[in-house]
Design a protein around this motif. Structure first.
Motif, short mmCIF file in Angstrom:
data_model
loop_
_atom_site.label_atom_id
_atom_site.label_comp_id
_atom_site.label_asym_id
_atom_site.label_seq_id
_atom_site.Cartn_x
_atom_site.Cartn_y
_atom_site.Cartn_z
N ARG A 124 0.82 -1.21 0.00
CA ARG A 124 0.00 0.00 0.00
C ARG A 124 0.85 1.26 0.00
O ARG A 124 0.49 2.25 -0.61
N SER A 165 -12.01 3.05 -16.05
CA SER A 165 -11.04 2.98 -14.96
C SER A 165 -11.26 4.02 -13.87
O SER A 165 -10.62 3.99 -12.83
N ASN A 178 -13.95 5.81 -11.22
CA ASN A 178 -15.21 5.50 -10.53
C ASN A 178 -16.30 6.49 -10.96
O ASN A 178 -16.13 7.70 -10.82
N TYR A 195 -12.58 0.20 -12.23
CA TYR A 195 -12.28 1.27 -11.27
C TYR A 195 -11.98 0.74 -9.89
O TYR A 195 -11.35 1.43 -9.08
N ARG A 216 -7.45 0.04 -5.99
CA ARG A 216 -6.38 -0.75 -5.36
C ARG A 216 -5.01 -0.22 -5.75
O ARG A 216 -4.10 -0.16 -4.93
N MET A 233 -4.76 2.05 -1.32
CA MET A 233 -5.63 2.20 -0.15
C MET A 233 -5.90 0.83 0.47
O MET A 233 -5.61 -0.20 -0.13
N THR A 234 -6.46 0.85 1.67
CA THR A 234 -6.75 -0.42 2.33
C THR A 234 -7.91 -1.11 1.59
O THR A 234 -8.72 -0.46 0.95
N ARG A 257 -11.23 0.29 2.48
CA ARG A 257 -11.63 1.50 1.79
C ARG A 257 -12.05 1.18 0.34
O ARG A 257 -13.01 1.75 -0.17
N ARG A 266 -15.84 2.13 0.19
CA ARG A 266 -16.02 3.43 -0.43
C ARG A 266 -16.23 3.29 -1.95
O ARG A 266 -17.21 3.76 -2.49
N HIS A 267 -15.31 2.59 -2.59
CA HIS A 267 -15.38 2.58 -4.05
C HIS A 267 -16.37 1.56 -4.60
O HIS A 267 -17.04 1.81 -5.60
N LYS A 313 -20.54 2.01 -2.90
CA LYS A 313 -21.37 3.11 -3.39
C LYS A 313 -22.00 2.73 -4.73
O LYS A 313 -23.15 3.05 -5.00
N ASN A 314 -21.22 2.00 -5.55
CA ASN A 314 -21.75 1.58 -6.84
C ASN A 314 -22.74 0.43 -6.70
O ASN A 314 -23.75 0.38 -7.38
#
Ligand SMILES: Nc1ncnc2c1ncn2[C@@H]1O[C@H](COP(=O)(O)OP(=O)(O)OP(=O)(O)O)[C@@H](O)[C@H]1O
Ligand SMILES: [Mg+2]
Lengths: 330, 313
Positions: free
Chosen positions: A91, A108, A110, B212, B217, B221-222, B225, B229-230, B233-234
């Motif tokens: 990370r 790619s 969001n 996305y 990734r 980020m963890t 998350r 988050r990503h 929401k979708n």
């Protein structure tokens, strides 16, 4: 003195699948000097994307690095083997040290976050800035990748931007933390030709200004000629030749590279001999021959080609995995 | 935005209008004289004539229809034959248990199903994933009257944690009434959670394969998350839709649940109304439920708009 940012040796990647394990990468070796651009070329399915994902530690859950080393030397001079990193270690590297842009600008990003949010998130992840400073950097960066009216575009959603603009956003996002290495997996393949040229220009300019090294994946020899300092040619999950771009074009050593170069359309040639496709097809990964994987399609193949063959230095800094010193015109 | 809302609003009115018409027709479709039907076999001809007049059944059908629709629009759904009171008043008196039952069971379903669905998708093929799918299938296939009876027997009668049935009697305070809704809400929620779980898992699986998510990734980020988050929401958009759709399931489920737990709600009311041939109450319930359904779907659409800027308005 040499300063290698990346030294990949004998990388092997296997995927678990219904029919058992498939080895997608058999033997990938190449090196990249700091501040330079290495193009990774090869036909579809040769393993270019898998190589880049292995570097980023982003292989899908059914894939794993089963052998080989991915040595990376960061800006601080510390050397590490990327394949030995744990999740937390990776990370810290992703986005900050090594960034990646992908082939598909349309999908790619969001769709539910503004592009400013998405570029800013990279900063949020890796740098300690307050909201206002972040926003300022984001707009600066969008400006740097030549997005017109950057301040207002930052609040746009991806669907409001064209493919070229989205790829600029991806580049801005990849570059905002000033990574040492940028991996670009066919960043222009999905774009039309004029936009493609603009994006390539942009990447070259950013490289001059920011000094990052680039691993540029493409299957387009024209793009290679334009972008690359060095080239590594892949065939069926292995690198078969690496050289400087100049040497690769002028002093081709591997018959597969020769075939690839011959298949480039060239404006000067007449229509009839414009494209000489390599006869035959890439063998499926589960049915590769024992020896040289290209032998079944190779015009120079002989009995010895059934023995395993490895990359060897044929001339200074010029490596080829072929029993021949160079292809002999028939 | 206003244009879209206007279109939706017109659509809503059309649907309500259709429901009104259907409610009107249903009563008249029954073979024979509705008044005689309502009163049953023991009624005298004089009773029947009286009721015909009271319900306006002696007037031409078109006049009846206009009067019915005009009344409904003004909030007058007629008089209950059994209670001798306005249908709206009868419905209002029974609305509380049903509304809270629906809310609690939905809440229960969401709280149970979404996290498990997300985790099952994330750990696709794991033991937890397989266990959750199997139990969801089981939960969806066991009829809720059976779960209800089992819960009553063990959690209420034997362990005494919850009241067995009813709504606490006329003097019960709000908290006491809600306590009576705990078991029914869980019983009703289980059925919905099975559906929501499967749906959450499926849409999360879809989204986790998106480019996305890979981009997220690649940003370093963890996983937490990335997923919360990503991806979520979708995935949330189809989940909102299915929650809207489960409302229909909730309505039919409420009838059974209220029956099993003897709750004085709309479900029980409508069952009794059918048994008593109290047609105005049946009509009224039909209309109110349909109106609610339309409103819930409007709400999910508006949520959509708020979440996804791509939806053209
Ligand atoms: N998730 C996976 N599971 C199984 N096999 C995979 C998976 N991903 C890739 N492969 C295999 O790995 C090989 C290399 O694929 P890769 O995507 O790296 O090709 P590529 O060189 O990037 O091609 P392209 O030019 O089409 O992008 C392919 O043969 C593919 O079948
Ligand atoms: Mg690829």
């Amino acid at each position: 003195m040499r300063d290698r940012i990346l030294d990949v040796s004998n990388l092997r990647v296997a995927f678990r699948s219904r029919g058992g394990e498939v080895t997608a990468l058999r033997d990938v070796s190449f090196t990249l000097e700091r501040g330079r651009t290495l193009a990774l070329v090869g036909e579809s399915g040769s393993g270019k994307s898998v190589t880049s994902l292995a570097l980023m530690g982003l292989l899908p859950p059914n894939g794993r690095v089963s052998a080989g080393r991915l040595r990376y030397r960061g800006r601080d001079g510390r050397e590490m083997d990327l394949s030995a990193l744990d999740a937390a270690g990776y990370r810290k590297i992703r986005g900050a040290e090594i960034s990646m842009i992908f082939q598909e600008p349309m999908s790619s990003l969001n769709p539910l976050f503004t592009v400013g949010d998405q570029v800013g998130e990279m900063l949020w992840l890796h740098q300690d800035l307050d909201e206002k400073a972040r926003r300022k950097r984001v707009v600066e960066m969008l400006d740097l990748v030549e997005i017109p009216a950057a301040a207002s575009r930052a609040d746009a959603y991806p669907h409001e931007l064209s493919g070229g603009m989205r790829q600029r956003v991806m580049i801005a996002m990849a570059m905002i933390c000033n990574p040492a290495l940028l991996i670009a997996d066919e960043p222009t393949t999905a774009l039309d030709v004029t936009i493609q040229a603009q994006i390539l220009d942009l990447m070259r300019r950013l490289q001059n200004e920011l000094g990052m090294s680039i691993l540029f994946i493409t299957h387009d020899m024209g793009v290679v000629a334009e972008m690359a300092d060095e080239v590594a040619v892949m065939y069926a999950g292995a690198v078969v030749e690496q050289a400087t771009a100049r040497d690769l074009f002028a002093d081709t050593r591997h018959p597969y590279t020769e075939g690839l170069l011959r298949s480039i359309p060239q404006p000067g040639r007449s229509k009839s001999n414009r494209l000489v496709p390599i006869p035959g097809t890439v063998p499926p990964l589960h049915a590769l021959p024992q020896g040289c994987a290209f032998a079944p399609r190779c015009p120079y193949a002989e009995a010895r080609c059934e023995d395993p063959v490895v990359l060897t230095e044929k001339a200074s800094e010029h490596w080829s995995a072929c029993i021949l010193d160079r292809p002999v015109p028939a | 935005m206003p244009r879209y809302l206007l279109r939706r609003f017109v659509g809503m009115i059309v649907v309500i209008f259709l429901v009104l018409t259907i409610a009107f027709v249903i009563v008249r479709l029954a073979p024979g004289d509705p008044a005689a039907l309502m009163l049953g076999p023991d009624a005298t001809p004089q009773d029947v004539t009286e009721l015909r007049e009271r319900l306006g059944l002696d007037r031409p059908i078109f006049v009846q229809y206009v009067a019915f629709v005009a009344g409904a629009v003004q909030g007058n759904l007629g008089e209950s034959l059994f209670f001798n009171a306005p249908v709206t008043a009868v419905l209002a008196a029974r609305a509380e248990p049903t509304i809270f039952l629906a809310l609690f069971s939905l809440l229960f379903a969401l709280v149970i199903a979404t996290p498990i669905g997300i985790y099952a998708a994330y750990r696709r093929g794991s033991t937890l994933d397989q266990t959750s799918i199997t139990s969801a299938m089981l939960a969806a296939s066991v009829p809720s009257f059976l779960t209800g009876l089992i819960f009553q027997r063990y959690l209420a009668t034997e362990l005494g944690w919850f009241p067995v049935s009813g709504y606490g009697g006329p003097d019960a305070g709000f908290f006491e009434r809600m306590r009576h809704l705990v078991l029914p809400s869980i019983v009703l929620g289980i059925v919905n959670s099975a559906l929501i779980l499967r749906f959450t898992r499926a849409s999360m699986l879809d989204i986790l394969g998106e480019d996305y998510v890979r981009t997220a990734r690649a940003k370093g980020m963890t996983e937490r998350r990335v997923v919360l988050r990503h991806a979520l929401k979708n995935a949330g958009i189809p989940i909102i839709t299915v929650v809207g759709l489960t409302f229909a399931l909730l309505v039919s489920g409420a009838v059974v649940t209220e029956r099993v737990f003897n709750l004085p709600g709309l479900g029980n009311l409508v069952v009794n109304a059918v048994l008593r041939r109290d047609y105005p109450v049946i009509q009224g319930t039909l209309i109110v439920v349909a109106a609610l359904y339309v409103l819930v779907n409007l709400a999910t659409d508006l949520l959509y708009l708020a979440v996804d800027k791509r939806v053209k308005v």
